[in-house]
Structure formats: structure tokens, C-alpha cells
Write an enzyme that holds these catalytic residues in place. Structure first.
Site, short mmCIF file in Angstrom:
data_model
loop_
_atom_site.label_atom_id
_atom_site.label_comp_id
_atom_site.label_asym_id
_atom_site.label_seq_id
_atom_site.Cartn_x
_atom_site.Cartn_y
_atom_site.Cartn_z
N ASP A 1 -5.65 -4.16 -6.15
CA ASP A 1 -5.59 -4.32 -4.58
C ASP A 1 -4.90 -5.12 -4.26
O ASP A 1 -4.90 -6.92 -5.13
CB ASP A 1 -7.44 -5.26 -4.82
N CYS B 1 -1.46 4.55 10.92
CA CYS B 1 -0.87 5.48 12.09
C CYS B 1 -2.19 6.00 13.12
O CYS B 1 -2.56 7.01 12.77
CB CYS B 1 -0.58 6.74 11.08
N CYS C 1 0.62 -1.31 0.04
CA CYS C 1 0.08 -0.34 0.53
C CYS C 1 1.07 1.20 0.16
O CYS C 1 1.29 2.02 1.14
CB CYS C 1 -0.74 0.04 1.32
N ALA D 1 1.05 4.16 -2.41
CA ALA D 1 0.90 6.10 -1.71
C ALA D 1 0.75 6.62 -1.05
O ALA D 1 0.17 6.15 0.27
CB ALA D 1 -0.46 6.15 -3.50
N PRO D 2 1.23 8.17 -1.20
CA PRO D 2 1.98 8.90 -1.92
C PRO D 2 3.28 8.67 -2.51
O PRO D 2 4.52 8.81 -3.30
CB PRO D 2 1.47 9.84 -1.69
N GLY D 3 3.99 6.87 -1.47
CA GLY D 3 6.02 6.84 -1.75
C GLY D 3 6.51 7.30 -0.07
O GLY D 3 7.37 6.93 -0.55
N GLY D 4 5.43 7.85 0.75
CA GLY D 4 6.85 7.63 1.51
C GLY D 4 8.34 6.74 2.37
O GLY D 4 8.73 7.19 2.17
N LYS D 5 7.39 5.80 2.04
CA LYS D 5 7.86 5.09 2.67
C LYS D 5 8.70 4.15 1.34
O LYS D 5 9.48 3.95 1.54
CB LYS D 5 7.52 3.73 3.22
C1 SAM Z 1 -1.53 4.50 4.88
S1 SAM Z 1 -1.37 5.07 3.11
C2 SAM Z 1 -0.65 4.32 2.53
C3 SAM Z 1 1.57 5.66 2.23
C4 SAM Z 1 2.12 4.82 2.55
N1 SAM Z 1 2.38 3.47 2.83
C5 SAM Z 1 2.87 6.45 2.02
O1 SAM Z 1 4.02 6.27 3.49
O2 SAM Z 1 2.74 7.53 2.17
C6 SAM Z 1 -2.40 3.71 3.00
C7 SAM Z 1 -2.80 2.85 1.41
O3 SAM Z 1 -3.28 1.93 1.15
C8 SAM Z 1 -4.47 1.95 0.30
N2 SAM Z 1 -4.99 0.45 0.10
C9 SAM Z 1 -6.10 0.76 0.39
N3 SAM Z 1 -6.65 -0.05 -0.17
C10 SAM Z 1 -6.16 -1.39 -0.37
C11 SAM Z 1 -5.96 -2.26 -1.34
N4 SAM Z 1 -6.73 -3.52 -1.01
N5 SAM Z 1 -4.88 -2.64 -2.08
C12 SAM Z 1 -3.78 -2.32 -1.86
N6 SAM Z 1 -3.65 -0.76 -1.85
C13 SAM Z 1 -5.03 -0.50 -0.73
C14 SAM Z 1 -4.58 3.76 0.09
O4 SAM Z 1 -5.01 3.86 -1.02
C15 SAM Z 1 -3.72 4.00 0.44
O5 SAM Z 1 -3.09 4.61 -0.60
#
Ligand code: SAM
Length: 298
Positions: A160, A226, A109, A111-115
Site C-alpha cells: 500500500d 484519467c 501505482c 500495474a499493469p505497467g504502461g507507464k
Molecule cells: C490507474 S491504475 C495504474 C496504471 C498504471 N500506472 C499503468 O500505466 O499501467 C491505478 C493503480 O493503483 C493501484 N492502487 C490503488 N490503491 C493503491 C495503494 N494504496 N497503493 C498502491 N497502489 C494502489 C491499483 O491497484 C491500480 O493498479
């Protein structure tokens, strides 16, 4: 129906008054150095040219605090990808995953790519990171950030993640799960409705279960959120421990934190949960985070 507030966590959060005060206070702005684009020494010069307050973060040499700077993204250096704006608490999970150079990593998961961009820096642009997300609008930011920071070892996918058809092919998997994001609350201490928490908890369990299938034997999975809700943290991890061939690894964090909790209300999660970590806003004057590190048995 009246919504719950953060007071539901009064009994599990040590120093609850400091916690509430930190929730209501302004947070310190933090940025992370991007070594793909600039040396650390040069970045310090650039930050000092642009911002009044620049402080090195003792626990992580890639991180800098900019006081209460409101527009940390206003500089040319940011546009050029010399640094990434990221809360300190959000920098911990990638360090816990700590992928070795040349490894194959899945960021489920992303986006937006911090990790993702932090993992790329840790791996010194070697190996492969598959950075996946389900949400197209957020994928656009991921593409932009990965290219702005010149992360050459990242490939981006749109899936997904619960439905990825593969088995035991990654050395490391990061599950930065979608969550109720209670760790980012400020002023507003009202929580998301319970049904949302429960539905996220089910999704989180499916994501973590899939991560355990996708990781190689002896590989590492890091699960993080978080949020403070035990239903999205310890409940998810303990349910996976019961069903999958994984064990919890102790964390050696350099940042102040509390241990994961063994129970909440009527729910029992077990003493193993003390190997997981909860970072609260008063620990780093930053957001909240929950982190668990699992290793697949060989
Ligand atoms: C907490 S954010 C991720 C932040 C990211 N890791 C960062 O450090 O910038 C959670 C992400 O999970 C994605 N998400 C939600 N359900 C998902 C799924 N079933 N499969 C993949 N990604 C999913 C959301 O679109 C969202 O971008």
C-alpha cells in the site's frame, strides 16, 4: 438515487459538444514502440506487415496509430514485447516526469505497467525504477509486461503506497492514482456515485502526500489521473500545495489540452492550477487525462 452524468462538467470543459461526441465515438488504437527489443525502423516494418493502417504520431516518435484496429495484440511481435498497447493520452505523464538516465524512480501505482515500461524506455534501461502496486492480480500483469518488454531496470514491489516507510530517497515519483476513470467512459455517460469519488479523493491526497515525503529535495513528482472530476484532480493538488514544501512547475505539452481549473462549484483551487493540464477525449481521439508536475523545494 439518480446518478450524475458527464453534464456536471458542461461549464468547465471547453467545446463540450465536441467532448460528448468524442466520448461516444470509437477511439483510435495506439501502440508504443519498445526500444529495448527492436529498432524503430524494424517495428514500422512489422506493424505494416500486420495492420492495414499504421500512422506515425507527430508529437511523439515512440507512438503509432493503428486506426480503429480491434485486435492490436494479436501479433507475434506483441508477444515478443516489440510494442505496448497504450492510449495516446496515457503516454503523456511519463514524458512530463522525464526521468534522466541513471536516476532512482518510484512508480507508486504501477500495474499493469504502461507507464513503468515507458519510463524504462526513456531511461534507456539505466538507473532503478521501483514499480509498486497494491493489487496482487494486477501485479501479475505488471510482472508479465515488465519481463515481456525486457525492462531490466525495474524492480517490482507489493505495498500500500500510502504506508511506504522511507523519506526523501527518490529523484522522481510518479503517482498514477486510482480514480473514477471517467476519461475511459464510452457511450455510458453516467458517473460513479459521489461517495466513491470522495473516498478516492482522500486516497489520492494520501498517495500524493506520501510522494512528496518520498521525493528528494529538488526532486520531481508527477500526479496524474484519467478522470475529469475536479475533486480527484485540482482539489487533490491544491490541498497538497498548502501543506507540503512543493511548488507546481509549468507544463510544456506538445499535445492539445486545456489548463487546470481554478474553481468548481463552491470549491476554490487557486490560479496556480492553471499550471496543470487536462487532456480531453476530443483533443487526441483518446482517453482523458489530468497531469500536474510538482517540484520539492531544495
Ligand atoms: C490507474 S491504475 C495504474 C496504471 C498504471 N500506472 C499503468 O500505466 O499501467 C491505478 C493503480 O493503483 C493501484 N492502487 C490503488 N490503491 C493503491 C495503494 N494504496 N497503493 C498502491 N497502489 C494502489 C491499483 O491497484 C491500480 O493498479
Amino acid at each position: 438515487m439518480e446518478r450524475e452524468t458527464l453534464h456536471r462538467y458542461r461549464d468547465i470543459i471547453p467545446d463540450f459538444d465536441a467532448f460528448l461526441q468524442a466520448i461516444r465515438s470509437e477511439r483510435i488504437t495506439a501502440v508504443r514502440w519498445n526500444p529495448h527489443k527492436v529498432s524503430r525502423a524494424r517495428l514500422i516494418e512489422e506493424l505494416e506487415e500486420c495492420f492495414e493502417c499504421v500512422e506515425e504520431v507527430k508529437w511523439y516518435e515512440h507512438a503509432f496509430r493503428l486506426g480503429y484496429e480491434e485486435k492490436p495484440g494479436k501479433t507475434l511481435h506483441h508477444i515478443l514485447g516489440h510494442y505496448y498497447i497504450q492510449e495516446e493520452s496515457a503516454m503523456v505523464a511519463a514524458l512530463v516526469l522525464n526521468p534522466r538516465k541513471h536516476a532512482v524512480v518510484l512508480d507508486m501505482c504501477a500495474a499493469p505497467g504502461g507507464k513503468t515500461t515507458q519510463l524504462s524506455a526513456l531511461m534507456e534501461n539505466t538507473g532503478t525504477i521501483i514499480a509498486n502496486d497494491k493489487a496482487i492480480p494486477r501485479l501479475k500483469s505488471l510482472v508479465a509486461n515488465v519481463s515481456r518488454l525486457a525492462c531490466l531496470n525495474v524492480s517490482i514491489t507489493w505495498n500500500d503506497a500510502t504506508k511506504i516507510q522511507a523519506k526523501e530517497c527518490f529523484d522522481y515519483v510518479l503517482v498514477d492514482a486510482p480514480c473514477t476513470a471517467e476519461g475511459n467512459l464510452q457511450e455510458r455517460i453516467t458517473l460513479m456515485p459521489r461517495r466513491m469519488r470522495e473516498s478516492l479523493s482522500r486516497l489520492q491526497r494520501n498517495l500524493l502526500a506520501k510522494a512528496c515525503e518520498l521525493v528528494k529535495p529538488k526532486g520531481i513528482v508527477v500526479y496524474c489521473t484519467c478522470t475529469f472530476a475536479p475533486e480527484e484532480n485540482e482539489r487533490v493538488v491544491s490541498s497538497i500545495l498548502e501543506r507540503y514544501n512543493v511548488k507546481l512547475e509549468p507544463l510544456k505539452l506538445k499535445v492539445p489540452h486545456a489548463k487546470g481549473i481554478e474553481s468548481f462549484g463552491r470549491e476554490q483551487y487557486g490560479c496556480e492550477m492553471r499550471k496543470t493540464a487536462r487532456i480531453y477525449p476530443h483533443h487526441l481521439n483518446s482517453g482523458g487525462a489530468y497531469i500536474a508536475k510538482l517540484k520539492k523545494r531544495g
